[in-house]
Scaffold this motif. Structure first.
Motif, PDB file in Angstrom:
ATOM      1  N   GLY A 183     -44.834 -11.202  49.152  1.00 50.57           N
ATOM      2  CA  GLY A 183     -44.536 -12.273  48.448  1.00 50.57           C
ATOM      3  C   GLY A 183     -45.540 -13.564  49.197  1.00 50.57           C
ATOM      4  O   GLY A 183     -45.698 -13.418  50.180  1.00 50.57           O
ATOM      5  N   LEU A 184     -45.573 -14.866  48.392  1.00 55.20           N
ATOM      6  CA  LEU A 184     -46.326 -15.712  48.946  1.00 55.20           C
ATOM      7  C   LEU A 184     -45.749 -16.863  48.413  1.00 55.20           C
ATOM      8  O   LEU A 184     -45.402 -17.251  47.392  1.00 55.20           O
ATOM      9  N   ARG A 185     -46.109 -18.079  49.180  1.00 54.67           N
ATOM     10  CA  ARG A 185     -45.832 -19.478  48.781  1.00 54.67           C
ATOM     11  C   ARG A 185     -46.887 -20.537  49.131  1.00 54.67           C
ATOM     12  O   ARG A 185     -47.398 -20.230  50.451  1.00 54.67           O
ATOM     13  N   ALA A 186     -47.337 -21.313  48.480  1.00 54.74           N
ATOM     14  CA  ALA A 186     -48.505 -22.180  48.891  1.00 54.74           C
ATOM     15  C   ALA A 186     -48.562 -23.748  48.202  1.00 54.74           C
ATOM     16  O   ALA A 186     -48.035 -23.606  47.113  1.00 54.74           O
ATOM     17  N   GLY A 187     -48.788 -24.530  48.816  1.00 51.41           N
ATOM     18  CA  GLY A 187     -48.669 -25.968  48.289  1.00 51.41           C
ATOM     19  C   GLY A 187     -48.322 -26.840  49.469  1.00 51.41           C
ATOM     20  O   GLY A 187     -48.567 -26.695  50.519  1.00 51.41           O
ATOM     21  N   VAL A 188     -47.586 -27.869  48.919  1.00 53.57           N
ATOM     22  CA  VAL A 188     -46.994 -28.951  50.013  1.00 53.57           C
ATOM     23  C   VAL A 188     -45.439 -28.217  50.312  1.00 53.57           C
ATOM     24  O   VAL A 188     -44.563 -28.338  49.477  1.00 53.57           O
ATOM     25  N   ILE A 189     -45.197 -28.058  51.438  1.00 54.76           N
ATOM     26  CA  ILE A 189     -44.077 -27.166  51.733  1.00 54.76           C
ATOM     27  C   ILE A 189     -43.296 -27.431  53.269  1.00 54.76           C
ATOM     28  O   ILE A 189     -44.195 -27.920  53.907  1.00 54.76           O
ATOM     29  N   PRO A 190     -42.193 -27.312  53.609  1.00 58.67           N
ATOM     30  CA  PRO A 190     -41.712 -27.576  55.013  1.00 58.67           C
ATOM     31  C   PRO A 190     -41.696 -26.158  55.251  1.00 58.67           C
ATOM     32  O   PRO A 190     -41.638 -25.182  54.887  1.00 58.67           O
ATOM     33  N   ILE A 191     -41.446 -25.996  56.859  1.00 56.59           N
ATOM     34  CA  ILE A 191     -41.422 -24.796  57.442  1.00 56.59           C
ATOM     35  C   ILE A 191     -39.851 -24.267  56.929  1.00 56.59           C
ATOM     36  O   ILE A 191     -39.694 -23.181  56.477  1.00 56.59           O
ATOM     37  N   ASN A 192     -38.988 -25.115  57.089  1.00 55.05           N
ATOM     38  CA  ASN A 192     -37.512 -24.596  56.791  1.00 55.05           C
ATOM     39  C   ASN A 192     -37.093 -24.780  55.168  1.00 55.05           C
ATOM     40  O   ASN A 192     -36.200 -25.211  55.070  1.00 55.05           O
ATOM     41  N   SER A 193     -38.002 -24.386  54.264  1.00 53.06           N
ATOM     42  CA  SER A 193     -37.536 -24.491  52.932  1.00 53.06           C
ATOM     43  C   SER A 193     -36.368 -23.780  52.737  1.00 53.06           C
ATOM     44  O   SER A 193     -35.905 -23.024  53.293  1.00 53.06           O
ATOM     45  N   ASP A 194     -35.678 -24.377  51.674  1.00 52.30           N
ATOM     46  CA  ASP A 194     -34.390 -23.727  51.201  1.00 52.30           C
ATOM     47  C   ASP A 194     -34.221 -22.535  50.830  1.00 52.30           C
ATOM     48  O   ASP A 194     -33.075 -22.099  50.123  1.00 52.30           O
ATOM     49  N   PHE A 195     -35.361 -22.121  50.355  1.00 49.73           N
ATOM     50  CA  PHE A 195     -35.537 -20.583  49.727  1.00 49.73           C
ATOM     51  C   PHE A 195     -35.615 -19.391  50.662  1.00 49.73           C
ATOM     52  O   PHE A 195     -35.823 -19.733  52.019  1.00 49.73           O
ATOM     53  N   ASP A 196     -35.519 -18.282  50.158  1.00 48.02           N
ATOM     54  CA  ASP A 196     -35.264 -17.124  51.303  1.00 48.02           C
ATOM     55  C   ASP A 196     -36.759 -16.980  52.018  1.00 48.02           C
ATOM     56  O   ASP A 196     -37.727 -17.216  51.453  1.00 48.02           O
ATOM     57  N   GLY A 197     -36.605 -16.430  53.354  1.00 46.43           N
ATOM     58  CA  GLY A 197     -37.800 -15.966  53.919  1.00 46.43           C
ATOM     59  C   GLY A 197     -38.216 -17.152  54.879  1.00 46.43           C
ATOM     60  O   GLY A 197     -39.363 -17.174  54.881  1.00 46.43           O
ATOM     61  N   THR A 198     -37.293 -18.035  55.041  1.00 49.67           N
ATOM     62  CA  THR A 198     -37.785 -19.288  55.930  1.00 49.67           C
ATOM     63  C   THR A 198     -38.077 -19.234  57.311  1.00 49.67           C
ATOM     64  O   THR A 198     -37.634 -18.301  57.847  1.00 49.67           O
ATOM     65  N   LEU A 199     -38.964 -19.833  57.888  1.00 47.73           N
ATOM     66  CA  LEU A 199     -39.503 -19.664  59.123  1.00 47.73           C
ATOM     67  C   LEU A 199     -38.725 -20.575  60.163  1.00 47.73           C
ATOM     68  O   LEU A 199     -38.145 -21.662  59.838  1.00 47.73           O
ATOM     69  N   MET A 200     -38.671 -20.250  61.553  1.00 52.20           N
ATOM     70  CA  MET A 200     -37.913 -20.720  62.513  1.00 52.20           C
ATOM     71  C   MET A 200     -36.671 -20.987  62.123  1.00 52.20           C
ATOM     72  O   MET A 200     -36.038 -22.454  62.394  1.00 52.20           O
ATOM     73  N   THR A 201     -35.795 -20.521  61.639  1.00 53.70           N
ATOM     74  CA  THR A 201     -34.419 -20.607  61.301  1.00 53.70           C
ATOM     75  C   THR A 201     -33.633 -19.319  60.928  1.00 53.70           C
ATOM     76  O   THR A 201     -34.254 -18.396  60.940  1.00 53.70           O
ATOM     77  N   ALA A 202     -32.342 -19.468  61.303  1.00 57.10           N
ATOM     78  CA  ALA A 202     -31.310 -18.466  60.975  1.00 57.10           C
ATOM     79  C   ALA A 202     -30.256 -19.117  60.077  1.00 57.10           C
ATOM     80  O   ALA A 202     -29.808 -20.067  60.381  1.00 57.10           O
ATOM     81  N   PRO A 203     -29.737 -18.544  59.084  1.00 58.13           N
ATOM     82  CA  PRO A 203     -28.850 -19.056  58.189  1.00 58.13           C
ATOM     83  C   PRO A 203     -27.650 -19.512  58.720  1.00 58.13           C
ATOM     84  O   PRO A 203     -26.890 -20.250  58.305  1.00 58.13           O
ATOM     85  N   ILE A 204     -27.006 -18.869  59.824  1.00 62.63           N
ATOM     86  CA  ILE A 204     -25.838 -19.057  60.526  1.00 62.63           C
ATOM     87  C   ILE A 204     -25.905 -20.523  60.807  1.00 62.63           C
ATOM     88  O   ILE A 204     -24.964 -21.141  61.264  1.00 62.63           O
ATOM     89  N   LEU A 205     -26.937 -20.941  61.247  1.00 66.64           N
ATOM     90  CA  LEU A 205     -27.087 -22.130  62.237  1.00 66.64           C
ATOM     91  C   LEU A 205     -26.899 -23.349  61.113  1.00 66.64           C
ATOM     92  O   LEU A 205     -26.646 -24.696  61.678  1.00 66.64           O
ATOM     93  N   ASP A 206     -27.050 -23.175  59.773  1.00 66.71           N
ATOM     94  CA  ASP A 206     -26.817 -24.396  58.804  1.00 66.71           C
ATOM     95  C   ASP A 206     -25.417 -24.698  58.705  1.00 66.71           C
ATOM     96  O   ASP A 206     -24.862 -25.738  58.125  1.00 66.71           O
ATOM     97  N   SER A 207     -24.437 -24.004  59.438  1.00 66.83           N
ATOM     98  CA  SER A 207     -23.019 -24.337  59.783  1.00 66.83           C
ATOM     99  C   SER A 207     -22.627 -25.415  60.660  1.00 66.83           C
ATOM    100  O   SER A 207     -21.695 -26.041  60.265  1.00 66.83           O
ATOM    101  N   TYR A 208     -23.755 -25.945  61.354  1.00 65.97           N
ATOM    102  CA  TYR A 208     -23.144 -26.969  62.271  1.00 65.97           C
ATOM    103  C   TYR A 208     -23.927 -28.313  62.041  1.00 65.97           C
ATOM    104  O   TYR A 208     -24.886 -28.410  61.157  1.00 65.97           O
ATOM    105  N   VAL A 209     -23.378 -29.390  62.618  1.00 68.33           N
ATOM    106  CA  VAL A 209     -23.749 -30.606  62.345  1.00 68.33           C
ATOM    107  C   VAL A 209     -24.862 -31.246  63.270  1.00 68.33           C
ATOM    108  O   VAL A 209     -25.660 -31.999  62.991  1.00 68.33           O
TER     109      VAL A 209
END
Length: 441
Positions: A183-209
Motif C-alpha cells: 500500500g502507499l499514500r502520497a501528498g500532503v499528510i501528517p505522520i499520525n494520520s487517522d487511517f490504518d498504518g500510521t507512524l510513530m503511534t500505537a492505537p492504545i495511546l489515543d485513550s489519554y488526554v
C-alpha cells in the motif's frame, strides 16, 4: 501526541429538540444540536443516554440504540464517497498547584472525506482500481492555547493544544493494500494520520488526554508534522505476512508549515528547522493475539526509528497486550518508550510510559473504559527554542470514559504533573481536572 501548542470558549447553544412536532433519535439530536446550537438538546441526550450502556430491556430498543448515527446514511451518500465529522473538546482547570490556578477550553472539529471505487465493496472482491482512493482532512482548532505556560508546565496537558485556526491537514492519494501486500499514500499528510498504518503511534495511546501520553511517544523534534500539522510526504506500507507490517515514511520538513499556512492555517508560525525526515516502523501482531474490539485495540508490538536533517535521530517502540487478569470484561496493558541521543537538538530526548485500559469495570456499563497511565519525559536544557532547567517532567493520569451512546462519550480525567518544568523557578506539582467531550458523526 507531541507536546503541543494551544486555542475561544464556545458560545451558548440555543434551540429546540423537536421540529414540526417530530422527535428525533439521540444521535440525530446531537447533529441538530451542534448545527442549531441547542444545549438543552445535548443535556437531554446526556441524561437519557444510559439506555445504550446496558439499561434497555426491550430487544427492539436495544438494537436501535446500538446503531450509531451515520452522517453517511443520513445524507444518503453513494458507496464511493465517505464523509464523517468529529468534534472533541478538552476543558481543563487546575485547582491545586502550578504557577497559577486557572482554566482553559480548547476544541477541534475534524472533517474527513474519502472518494474511492472500492469503499462499498469487500476487499476480497477488489480489482486494482478499487484499491485507490483520494483522501481529504480539514481541522478547525479554537480555544485557549496558553494554558500549559500559564500553569508552569513544559508539556501540554491537553492533546488538542495547537495554535487556533483552520488546518487543511491532508490531501492525498492512497492505495489501500486490502488483501494484497503493498500500500502507499502520497501528498500532503501528517505522520499520525487517522487511517490504518500510521507512524510513530500505537492505537492504545489515543485513550489519554495529556499530550505526552497521547499519540507520538512525546517525540519533540522540531517540525515533525503531527496532526493537524502536515507536510509533503509519501508513505509505503508492506504486508509480507498476516502478522507483520512494515512502514516507511518520507516527510519534507521544510514544507511542514509553509504548505498548510498557504492553504489557510495560522500564519504566525515560523519553521525552526528544515530538511527531510525518514521513518521506518515495524508492527508485529503475534499469531493468536487478541483482536481489536469496538472499544479496545488489538494486541501489538511496534518498533521504529527516525532520522531528520539538522534535528537528529531516535528510536521508539511500544507493546500492547491483554493482561489475562480479571480486571473487567476486557483490558489492555501497554508500555512505550522513545530516545534521541541529540540533546542539543531535541527538547524532550527521552520518554518512558505505561498504563492499563480496562473495559466494563462497572456493572451495567459494559462499554465504559477505566484509563490509567503515567510517563516520564526527560528534558534537555540545551535545545532551543525552549530551555527547561529541570531534568524531567512527569505525569500520572486517571480517567473514566463514559460511552453514552455509539456516537458520544465523556471522559472525566485527573492528572498529577510531577516537577513542572515550564518556568525557571521551581513550580509546585499540578493537579488538573478535565472532562473530554468526543462526538463522531
Amino acid at each position: 501526541m507531541n507536546a503541543s501548542p494551544p486555542a475561544q470558549r464556545p458560545g451558548v447553544f440555543h434551540g429546540d429538540c423537536r421540529q414540526d412536532g417530530a422527535t428525533f433519535s439521540d444521535a440525530t439530536v446531537i447533529a441538530r444540536g451542534l448545527a442549531t446550537g441547542s444545549l438543552g438538546c445535548l443535556l437531554g441526550l446526556l441524561l437519557g443516554a444510559g439506555a445504550w450502556a446496558g439499561e434497555v430491556d426491550t430487544p427492539t430498543a436495544e438494537a436501535s440504540a446500538d446503531q450509531p448515527f451515520s452522517l453517511q446514511q443520513a445524507l444518503k451518500l453513494p458507496d464511493w464517497l465517505r464523509v464523517s465529522i468529529s468534534y472533541t473538546a478538552e476543558p481543563m482547570a487546575n485547582p491545586i498547584g502550578g504557577a497559577a490556578q486557572t482554566s482553559a477550553w480548547i476544541q477541534d472539529t475534524d472533517l474527513d472525506l474519502q472518494v474511492g471505487a472500492g469503499l462499498g465493496k469487500a476487499s476480497t472482491d477488489w480489482v486494482e482500481l478499487d484499491h485507490w482512493s483520494l483522501n481529504l482532512n480539514v481541522n478547525h482548532v479554537a480555544g485557549d492555547v496558553s494554558y500549559a505556560g500559564r500553569i508552569g508546565a513544559f508539556l501540554a496537558p491537553q492533546t488538542l493544544a495547537y495554535p487556533t485556526g483552520f488546518y487543511p491537514t491532508e490531501l492525498s492519494l492512497e492505495r489501500d493494500a486490502g488483501t494484497s501486500w503493498i500500500g502507499l499514500r502520497a501528498g500532503v499528510i501528517p505522520i499520525n494520520s487517522d487511517f490504518d498504518g500510521t507512524l510513530m503511534t500505537a492505537p492504545i495511546l489515543d485513550s489519554y488526554v495529556h499530550s505526552a501520553l497521547n499519540n507520538t511517544y512525546n517525540i519533540y523534534a522540531g517540525n515533525i508534522p503531527v496532526t493537524p500539522f502536515s507536510a509533503l510526504a509519501a508513505r509505503l506500507d508492506l504486508h509480507p505476512h498476516e502478522s507483520l507490517a512494515v512502514y516507511y515514511g518520507w516527510f519534507d520538513l521544510k514544507t511542514a508549515i509553509p504548505v498548510i499556512t498557504s492553504l489557510g492555517a495560522p500564519v504566525n508560525l515560523t519553521p525552526t528547522k528544515v530538511g527531510d525526515a525518514h521513518i521506518l516502523q515495524l508492527n508485529y501482531t503475534p499469531k493468536g493475539a487478541v483482536a481489536a474490539t469496538p472499544t479496545l485495540p488489538a494486541e501489538l508490538l511496534s518498533v521504529g526509528g527516525f532520522t531528520t536533517d539538522f534535528q537528529g535521530e531516535g528510536v521508539y517502540g511500544s507493546a500492547t497486550w491483554k493482561s489475562g487478569l480479571r480486571l473487567g470484561l476486557d483490558d489492555r496493558v501497554w508500555i512505550g518508550a522513545a530516545y534521541s541521543p541529540n540533546f542539543s537538538l531535541n527538547q524532550a530526548p527521552s520518554f518512558i510510559g505505561g498504563g492499563v485500559v480496562v473495559q466494563g469495570v462497572v456493572p451495567n456499563r459494559p462499554q465504559d473504559l477505566l484509563i490509567l497511565g503515567g510517563s516520564h519525559a526527560g528534558l534537555s536544557s540545551s535545545a532551543p527554542p525552549a530551555y527547561p532547567n529541570r531534568p524531567y517532567e512527569g505525569v500520572l493520569e486517571l480517567g473514566y470514559r463514559l460511552q453514552l451512546n455509539p456516537n458520544l462519550n465523556l471522559q472525566p480525567t485527573l492528572q498529577w504533573i510531577f516537577d513542572p518544568s515550564g518556568r525557571e523557578q521551581p513550580t509546585p506539582g499540578i493537579l488538573t481536572t478535565s472532562v473530554q467531550i468526543s462526538l463522531s458523526l
